[in-house]
Design a protein around this motif. Structure first.
Motif, PDB file in Angstrom:
ATOM      1  N   PRO A 109       1.228   2.284  -4.932  1.00 19.14           N
ATOM      2  CA  PRO A 109       2.415   1.838  -4.193  1.00 19.14           C
ATOM      3  C   PRO A 109       2.181   1.692  -2.695  1.00 19.14           C
ATOM      4  O   PRO A 109       2.812   0.860  -2.041  1.00 19.14           O
ATOM      5  CB  PRO A 109       3.448   2.930  -4.482  1.00 19.14           C
ATOM      6  CG  PRO A 109       2.657   4.117  -4.911  1.00 19.14           C
ATOM      7  CD  PRO A 109       1.458   3.576  -5.604  1.00 19.14           C
ATOM      8  N   THR A 110       1.254   2.459  -2.122  1.00 17.19           N
ATOM      9  CA  THR A 110       0.985   2.350  -0.692  1.00 17.19           C
ATOM     10  C   THR A 110       0.416   0.979  -0.345  1.00 17.19           C
ATOM     11  O   THR A 110       0.733   0.404   0.703  1.00 17.19           O
ATOM     12  CB  THR A 110       0.013   3.447  -0.231  1.00 17.19           C
ATOM     13  OG1 THR A 110       0.542   4.723  -0.572  1.00 17.19           O
ATOM     14  CG2 THR A 110      -0.198   3.390   1.274  1.00 17.19           C
ATOM     15  N   ALA A 111      -0.412   0.426  -1.227  1.00 13.08           N
ATOM     16  CA  ALA A 111      -0.962  -0.911  -0.996  1.00 13.08           C
ATOM     17  C   ALA A 111       0.146  -1.952  -0.957  1.00 13.08           C
ATOM     18  O   ALA A 111       0.112  -2.888  -0.138  1.00 13.08           O
ATOM     19  CB  ALA A 111      -1.979  -1.258  -2.082  1.00 13.08           C
ATOM     20  N   ALA A 112       1.135  -1.795  -1.832  1.00  9.46           N
ATOM     21  CA  ALA A 112       2.268  -2.721  -1.827  1.00  9.46           C
ATOM     22  C   ALA A 112       3.069  -2.585  -0.532  1.00  9.46           C
ATOM     23  O   ALA A 112       3.457  -3.589   0.081  1.00  9.46           O
ATOM     24  CB  ALA A 112       3.159  -2.473  -3.037  1.00  9.46           C
ATOM     25  N   VAL A 168       9.187   8.739  -1.199  1.00 14.63           N
ATOM     26  CA  VAL A 168       8.645   7.483  -0.681  1.00 14.63           C
ATOM     27  C   VAL A 168       8.394   7.598   0.825  1.00 14.63           C
ATOM     28  O   VAL A 168       7.532   6.910   1.375  1.00 14.63           O
ATOM     29  CB  VAL A 168       9.616   6.318  -0.985  1.00 14.63           C
ATOM     30  CG1 VAL A 168       9.182   5.040  -0.291  1.00 14.63           C
ATOM     31  CG2 VAL A 168       9.694   6.075  -2.486  1.00 14.63           C
ATOM     32  N   ARG A 169       9.137   8.475   1.487  1.00 17.14           N
ATOM     33  CA  ARG A 169       8.961   8.643   2.940  1.00 17.14           C
ATOM     34  C   ARG A 169       7.492   8.889   3.296  1.00 17.14           C
ATOM     35  O   ARG A 169       6.981   8.369   4.293  1.00 17.14           O
ATOM     36  CB  ARG A 169       9.817   9.807   3.447  1.00 17.14           C
ATOM     37  CG  ARG A 169      11.313   9.593   3.337  1.00 17.14           C
ATOM     38  CD  ARG A 169      12.062  10.856   3.748  1.00 17.14           C
ATOM     39  NE  ARG A 169      11.849  11.146   5.164  1.00 17.14           N
ATOM     40  CZ  ARG A 169      12.723  10.857   6.126  1.00 17.14           C
ATOM     41  NH1 ARG A 169      13.859  10.271   5.817  1.00 17.14           N
ATOM     42  NH2 ARG A 169      12.464  11.150   7.383  1.00 17.14           N
ATOM     43  N   GLY A 170       6.814   9.707   2.512  1.00 22.37           N
ATOM     44  CA  GLY A 170       5.405   9.977   2.775  1.00 22.37           C
ATOM     45  C   GLY A 170       4.544   8.743   2.647  1.00 22.37           C
ATOM     46  O   GLY A 170       3.583   8.551   3.410  1.00 22.37           O
ATOM     47  N   ASP A 174       2.002   6.583   5.332  1.00 23.41           N
ATOM     48  CA  ASP A 174       0.655   6.122   4.994  1.00 23.41           C
ATOM     49  C   ASP A 174       0.485   4.625   5.248  1.00 23.41           C
ATOM     50  O   ASP A 174      -0.623   4.156   5.568  1.00 23.41           O
ATOM     51  CB  ASP A 174       0.326   6.419   3.531  1.00 23.41           C
ATOM     52  CG  ASP A 174       0.268   7.912   3.242  1.00 23.41           C
ATOM     53  OD1 ASP A 174       0.103   8.691   4.199  1.00 23.41           O
ATOM     54  OD2 ASP A 174       0.402   8.293   2.060  1.00 23.41           O
ATOM     55  N   ALA A 175       1.580   3.867   5.099  1.00 28.07           N
ATOM     56  CA  ALA A 175       1.526   2.415   5.282  1.00 28.07           C
ATOM     57  C   ALA A 175       1.811   2.004   6.724  1.00 28.07           C
ATOM     58  O   ALA A 175       1.869   0.812   7.036  1.00 28.07           O
ATOM     59  CB  ALA A 175       2.531   1.736   4.347  1.00 28.07           C
ATOM     60  N   GLY A 176       1.981   2.993   7.612  1.00 29.41           N
ATOM     61  CA  GLY A 176       2.220   2.696   9.018  1.00 29.41           C
ATOM     62  C   GLY A 176       3.633   2.295   9.344  1.00 29.41           C
ATOM     63  O   GLY A 176       3.884   1.652  10.376  1.00 29.41           O
ATOM     64  N   LEU A 177       4.588   2.677   8.485  1.00 29.61           N
ATOM     65  CA  LEU A 177       6.000   2.359   8.714  1.00 29.61           C
ATOM     66  C   LEU A 177       6.722   3.567   9.301  1.00 29.61           C
ATOM     67  O   LEU A 177       6.504   4.698   8.874  1.00 29.61           O
ATOM     68  CB  LEU A 177       6.667   1.946   7.401  1.00 29.61           C
ATOM     69  CG  LEU A 177       6.195   0.626   6.792  1.00 29.61           C
ATOM     70  CD1 LEU A 177       6.595   0.546   5.323  1.00 29.61           C
ATOM     71  CD2 LEU A 177       6.762  -0.554   7.558  1.00 29.61           C
ATOM     72  N   SER A 178       7.582   3.318  10.274  1.00 31.90           N
ATOM     73  CA  SER A 178       8.380   4.373  10.897  1.00 31.90           C
ATOM     74  C   SER A 178       9.700   4.500  10.148  1.00 31.90           C
ATOM     75  O   SER A 178      10.507   3.560  10.128  1.00 31.90           O
ATOM     76  CB  SER A 178       8.639   4.036  12.366  1.00 31.90           C
ATOM     77  OG  SER A 178       9.474   5.003  12.968  1.00 31.90           O
ATOM     78  N   VAL A 179       9.936   5.636   9.503  1.00 33.61           N
ATOM     79  CA  VAL A 179      11.118   5.814   8.668  1.00 33.61           C
ATOM     80  C   VAL A 179      12.391   5.804   9.517  1.00 33.61           C
ATOM     81  O   VAL A 179      12.514   6.561  10.491  1.00 33.61           O
ATOM     82  CB  VAL A 179      11.039   7.121   7.853  1.00 33.61           C
ATOM     83  CG1 VAL A 179      12.345   7.354   7.088  1.00 33.61           C
ATOM     84  CG2 VAL A 179       9.858   7.072   6.891  1.00 33.61           C
ATOM     85  N   THR A 262      15.127   4.097   0.971  1.00 37.97           N
ATOM     86  CA  THR A 262      14.340   4.478   2.143  1.00 37.97           C
ATOM     87  C   THR A 262      14.071   3.235   2.993  1.00 37.97           C
ATOM     88  O   THR A 262      13.603   2.230   2.470  1.00 37.97           O
ATOM     89  CB  THR A 262      13.015   5.135   1.725  1.00 37.97           C
ATOM     90  OG1 THR A 262      13.273   6.212   0.835  1.00 37.97           O
ATOM     91  CG2 THR A 262      12.259   5.648   2.950  1.00 37.97           C
ATOM     92  N   THR A 263      14.377   3.325   4.271  1.00 37.48           N
ATOM     93  CA  THR A 263      14.217   2.178   5.178  1.00 37.48           C
ATOM     94  C   THR A 263      13.242   2.552   6.284  1.00 37.48           C
ATOM     95  O   THR A 263      13.312   3.648   6.850  1.00 37.48           O
ATOM     96  CB  THR A 263      15.569   1.776   5.788  1.00 37.48           C
ATOM     97  OG1 THR A 263      16.514   1.577   4.735  1.00 37.48           O
ATOM     98  CG2 THR A 263      15.441   0.493   6.595  1.00 37.48           C
ATOM     99  N   GLY A 264      12.325   1.643   6.598  1.00 33.67           N
ATOM    100  CA  GLY A 264      11.353   1.877   7.651  1.00 33.67           C
ATOM    101  C   GLY A 264      11.181   0.655   8.528  1.00 33.67           C
ATOM    102  O   GLY A 264      11.411  -0.470   8.101  1.00 33.67           O
TER     103      GLY A 264
END
Length: 266
Positions: A109-112, A168-170, A174-179, A262-264
């Motif tokens: 899921p992190t790749a997505a 999913v927050r974690g 990992d994907a560089g998104l700010s929650v 979850t929004t980032g």
């Protein structure tokens, strides 16, 4: 990635977001110009996004049969074939990229999420179920406990994380998104008289064990202390009681599935 039929998606998403869309508040749908719904399937959530905004809404899915259903149901839905980890769009093509019940079915899921971040200029949002916290209440005494036993075994045996929920927050980190935030939505499904055709078919599948047999390999891996045959026998006994209660118009079942939005920010 697991595949789902049109009938499964229609049944499991029936009524979702009809009661409240408060959990979608962080998406700022009214302020969006271009929205991408990844893993849109037959377009149930795509239509919710279109109704709640004036944005151009595009749905993408790897299953072209499901995309055809989405297009046939709503000619305004722009449906594009594509893989969630290799989206056929340029960087920053959308100001919101969202998915519903997709990451729980992906091996990575992190790749997505990283791909979502690539094609979004602003927000990424996920709507993922916490299948470890599903609640069931039934007029058949054995059903709730047996349902929990089977869900736990499936969760332990399946190759993906079907209980992501707010964890999913974690993955966002990992994907560089700010929650930005996480909000929970409870999807309630009720079975009661008068029963429809699906209710009757579902009861019959419990009585024959057909529903379990589709997931036999995953359940065998996840069961600890009980054999698959033992659980299947108890499941069929429970199913026969469900069938009898439906014949007597006495069967009632309530199921609550929690979804975490979850929004980032990119």
């Amino acid at each position: 990635m697991r595949r789902f039929s049109e009938s499964y998606l229609r049944r499991t998403r029936a009524g979702m977001w009809d009661d409240s869309r408060a959990a979608l508040a962080d998406l700022d749908l009214g302020g969006r110009a271009r929205i991408l719904d990844v893993g849109c399937g037959t377009g149930e959530f795509t239509r919710v996004l279109a109704e709640a905004s004036e944005a151009r809404v595009v749905g993408v899915d790897a299953d072209t049969d499901l995309l055809s259903v989405a297009s046939d149901r709503d000619s305004d839905i722009e449906a594009v074939a594509g893989d969630a980890t290799r989206l056929p769009f340029a960087a920053d093509s959308f100001d919101l990229v969202v998915c519903q019940a997709l990451l729980v079915n992906l091996p990575d899921p992190t790749a997505a999420l990283a791909e979502f971040a690539r094609v979004s200029s602003d927000l990424v949002a996920t709507v993922e179920p916490d299948n470890a916290a599903v609640g069931v209440d039934s007029t058949v005494e054995a059903e709730a406990a047996l349902d929990r036993r089977v869900r736990d075994a499936f969760r332990d045996g399946v190759a993906t994380d079907v209980a992501l929920g707010n964890r999913v927050r974690g993955l966002f980190d990992d994907a560089g998104l700010s929650v930005v935030g996480t909000r929970r939505y409870h999807h309630r499904k009720l079975t009661e008289p008068p029963y429809d055709e699906h209710d009757v078919r579902s009861a019959a599948k419990k009585a024959t064990g057909e529903g379990l047999d589709r997931h036999e390999a995953d359940l065998r891996r996840g069961l600890d202390g009980d054999s698959y045959e033992s659980v299947r026998r108890k499941w069929r006994e429970m199913g026969r009681e469900v069938v009898q209660q439906i014949r007597d118009e006495e069967y009632r079942r309530a199921e609550v599935v929690p979804f975490d939005v979850t929004t980032g920010r990119v």
